[in-house]
Scaffold this motif. Sequence first.
Motif, PDB file in Angstrom:
ATOM      1  N   GLU A 225       4.518 -13.142  24.832  1.00  0.00           N
ATOM      2  CA  GLU A 225       4.934 -14.388  25.465  1.00  0.00           C
ATOM      3  C   GLU A 225       4.647 -14.291  26.957  1.00  0.00           C
ATOM      4  O   GLU A 225       4.663 -13.191  27.537  1.00  0.00           O
ATOM      5  CB  GLU A 225       6.417 -14.669  25.220  1.00  0.00           C
ATOM      6  N   SER A 257       4.291 -23.091  23.238  1.00  0.00           N
ATOM      7  CA  SER A 257       5.233 -23.343  22.145  1.00  0.00           C
ATOM      8  C   SER A 257       6.196 -24.454  22.547  1.00  0.00           C
ATOM      9  O   SER A 257       6.940 -24.310  23.519  1.00  0.00           O
ATOM     10  CB  SER A 257       6.023 -22.076  21.819  1.00  0.00           C
ATOM     11  N   LYS A 262       7.317 -22.083  26.315  1.00  0.00           N
ATOM     12  CA  LYS A 262       6.585 -21.051  27.062  1.00  0.00           C
ATOM     13  C   LYS A 262       5.302 -20.740  26.319  1.00  0.00           C
ATOM     14  O   LYS A 262       5.149 -21.052  25.126  1.00  0.00           O
ATOM     15  CB  LYS A 262       7.428 -19.788  27.214  1.00  0.00           C
ATOM     16  N   ILE A 264       2.745 -18.632  24.296  1.00  0.00           N
ATOM     17  CA  ILE A 264       2.829 -17.520  23.331  1.00  0.00           C
ATOM     18  C   ILE A 264       1.460 -17.260  22.733  1.00  0.00           C
ATOM     19  O   ILE A 264       0.551 -18.080  22.800  1.00  0.00           O
ATOM     20  CB  ILE A 264       3.841 -17.817  22.198  1.00  0.00           C
TER      21      ILE A 264
END
Length: 265
Positions: A225, A257, A262, A264
């Motif tokens: 991430e 996402s 955030k 990913i």
Amino acid sequence: FLQYVTTNDVSKISVCFSQYSMVCTPDGGIQDDIFIYHVKPYEFLVCVNASNREKIVTWFMEKVSHVQGCKVRDRSTELAQIAVQGSISRELLIDVGVAEVADLKVRQCREVTAFGGSVIVSRTGYTGELGYELYLPADLAAQAWEQLLKVGQSEGLKPAGLGARDLLRLDMGYLLYGNDISEETSPLEAGAEWVVNFEKGEFVGRASLLAQRTQGLARRLVGFELLEKAVPRHGFPILSTDQPGNPIGEVTSGNLSPILQKGIG
């Protein structure tokens, strides 16, 4: 035959259940990731990625020519597949007459009569949501599609393309052929050891995969991430923090996402 050309243990699929598996090269590379449905005693339906259809059909036909009492048929032009996914999928299918989904377990499949013909309905899908897949005669697909959209309209049902599916499977960490896995990638490198059964006996790629397991992996697929707001994309290099600028990998799949808000990959 299926035990030999796939990595998972086909003998564990009861009638009316399905299994995720892979088809490998002799070197252990992934030719395709597939679903196998045990629709009747001694009858299986294998669903492959559309982009790999010709390759897998050719491979199966070549291998089955050495096997007695087994026939492989390419039914790609005869069958259509419609995936109905999401929280209302069960109620929607019951409303259009597929009452059998009410008690269908995960990865279970059943042949039913719906939309004016014989349909295989399975509780499978590549979204991470409650969902079902319909395998039906191609000439019934348009009618089924229209009926589903009409009945589901009041509940907000919408057509969804591969972009939406791609984002959903990425949130779940599901593999995408051509991005995360290919003939240059083994199931072990992809973190999919759970679909490789070394105890079942000989299968294509077994020796190479066993050697890889014994010797250890030189590379491995991992999830990540981003700590800052950005969108990682396929092919982006991943750089070392210990040796700034030194590439240590690359992004196979990446996106923002919507659930985590955030990046990913």
